[in-house]
Each structure stands twice: as C-alpha cells, then as structure tokens.
Design a protein around this motif. Sequence first.
Motif, short mmCIF file in Angstrom:
data_model
loop_
_atom_site.label_atom_id
_atom_site.label_comp_id
_atom_site.label_asym_id
_atom_site.label_seq_id
_atom_site.Cartn_x
_atom_site.Cartn_y
_atom_site.Cartn_z
N SER A 102 -7.72 20.35 -29.11
CA SER A 102 -6.66 19.43 -27.80
C SER A 102 -5.09 19.33 -27.46
O SER A 102 -4.17 18.80 -28.36
N VAL A 109 -11.50 21.29 -30.40
CA VAL A 109 -12.62 21.22 -28.78
C VAL A 109 -14.41 21.16 -29.16
O VAL A 109 -14.67 20.36 -28.71
N ASP A 112 -15.75 18.24 -30.82
CA ASP A 112 -15.20 16.97 -29.62
C ASP A 112 -16.48 17.34 -28.59
O ASP A 112 -17.27 16.18 -27.79
N ALA A 296 -10.57 15.84 -18.97
CA ALA A 296 -9.67 17.18 -19.82
C ALA A 296 -9.26 17.14 -18.43
O ALA A 296 -7.89 17.91 -18.04
N ASP A 301 -5.41 18.67 -19.30
CA ASP A 301 -5.87 19.22 -20.91
C ASP A 301 -6.22 21.19 -21.07
O ASP A 301 -8.02 20.37 -21.61
N GLN A 304 -9.78 22.19 -23.78
CA GLN A 304 -11.02 21.05 -23.46
C GLN A 304 -11.84 21.56 -22.23
O GLN A 304 -12.53 21.95 -22.45
#
Length: 337
Positions: A102, A109, A112, A296, A301, A304
């Motif tokens: 990220s 990522v 996440d 995101a 980002d 992401q």
Amino acid sequence: MVTFFIRRTIGAVLMLFVVSIATFLIFFGLPRLAGATPETFAARYLSRTADAHAQQVFAEKLGFYDPLWMQYGRWIKAIFVGTDYDYGTGIEHCAAPCFGYSFRTNHAVWTDLLDRMPVTLSLTVGASILWLVTGVAVGVLSALRKGSFFDRAAMTGALAGVSLPPYFTGLMFLYFFSYQFDLTAPGGTYVDFTDNPGEWAYSLILPWITLAMLNAAAYARFTRAGMLDTMGEDFIRTARAKGLHERVVVTKHGLRAALTPIITIFGLDVGLLLGGAILTESTFGLKGLGYFAIDAIGKQDFPQIMGVTMFAAFFVVVANLIVDMLYAVVDPRVRLS
C-alpha cells in the motif's frame, strides 16, 4: 466431460492473464505515458518532506526504473509465491503471496484483502441464499397463479425491489429497525462467525435483507417468465397426460428447465459480490472488500486498487467456470460446444 472442463479452465486462466496485464498497464503504464516518472511512484511511499534524492534512491530500491515488463513479472510472481525483494526501510517483508504494498500503510495488499474477505464472504453467502430461495419461490408461485392477487402483488413488489437502490433501503432499515425500535444491530457492527454464530447472523440480518431485496426481485421476475414459457411446452402436457402428480410436473420438469438462465445470473451475481458489495458495505459501514475498494480509490492507492480488481476478476472468472460446469451437467448438449 474432462475435455470440456480442461478447455474451460484454460480459457479462464488466459482471461485472468489478460486482465492482469490490462490492470497493470492501466495503473503503471498509462501514468508513464502521461508524464509520470519513477520518482512520482516512489514519492507515494515517502513523506511529503522527502527530497528529490530520497525519491530517486527509493525508486531504485522499488525497481521503478526497470522496464514495465520486468515490473509486471515481479508483480505476478509476488501474487503467487510472494517476494524476497528488499523494498527498503519502512515496508514490511512479504514472503507470502501479495499484490505489492500500500502507498499509505506500506502493508502487503494481500494481507489487507484477506483481513476483509470474511466480511464480504459472510455478506455474500447469507444474502445469496436468501435472495435465491425467496426469488425462485415467489417466481414459481406467481407463474402458477398467473393473474391472481398474489401474482400482481408479488410483481409490484419485485418492481419496487429492483427500482430501490441498496443505499436507500439500507438507510431506511437502519433508521427504523436499528435506531427507532432497536430490533437489529446498528451500522458498522460485525461479529466473526467463529466467535459467535448467533451474533454473526444478528449483525448481518439487515445487510442480508437489503442486498437480497434487490436481487430477489430480479430473480422472481426471471423465474416467473421462465416458468410461464416452460409450463406451456409440449413435454409438460405429456408429463400431465402420463398422470404424474402436479408437484412432480412443476418441480422435476418445469422448474428444472426454467432454472437454466437462473444458474447463469446467480453465478455471475455471487462472483461480483465476492469482489465487494460496494453500496451495501458502505451503507452499513462493513469493512469488507467493497468498503476497502472505495477507500483505496478515494486515496488513489494504486496497489490496493489493483489487488481488489484482481480479486474481483478472479471471482467472476471462477463463477463463470462453475456455471459452465453446471450447464454441462444439466444440459449434455453444452459439452459438445
């Protein structure tokens, strides 16, 4: 059957490969054409006070000076086997599969996405079962009682369900059932299934109903139309002429034929939802993949966003593959296509 499965699987893999190339070029190729430099990407990992020299050094560590095909190769490798590449100070090491890191948190990522997957999976499983059972049942009853009060009321409700967006019905449900009458859990509540199955269902009942309303309405209309067409076919009259019970005629002969298009849309709907139910998750404050994608995108980002995109593409392609397999089981003629 084996040949059919192998052919469809190869097609699915090729499709994911094309999607991965397109995704990478959109987020890392097009910005270069627009004038972005390796330092531009590296700067997203650094503080705003980082000078040009620090950006250059970090861009070299991240490999942003390498050709795009080399960067794409590292990204694909990281998805499957992780990476031993040294991303520099401040970025966690990703030995497991990952989609990069990220820009904001420097977290892998992949990690996440997996953290948020249980929320989206729970929402999808509960809502899909609810809308499939409800939609098909209402559609069958409406077709069998064509023109009756139930049929008119059901189709009117289905029209309303299709017309009302989840963020409207979700907010109305929250206002009345959660905040006025305190019958359900408030927004932003989620309990993991392994912790407490009862609380898990209680926390998701409103999101399930909200999401199911939209899809159940569409399924009811599709099922009704399919049943009306099927029940007028010659093989239905033949089944009745043989003296079969009406329940057998409806369920074994009529419903089975009418469910063929339902298999298609159900597989696609589930595949899309596994990539993130954006409106429902945002309305109820559920930290799933859809909520993650919106966050995101708002913060630009790229890693992401790319991770969510590939996750969603994977689920859609796999859903299509499963639908093809089910078609081959239901209709042998499909195997010859």
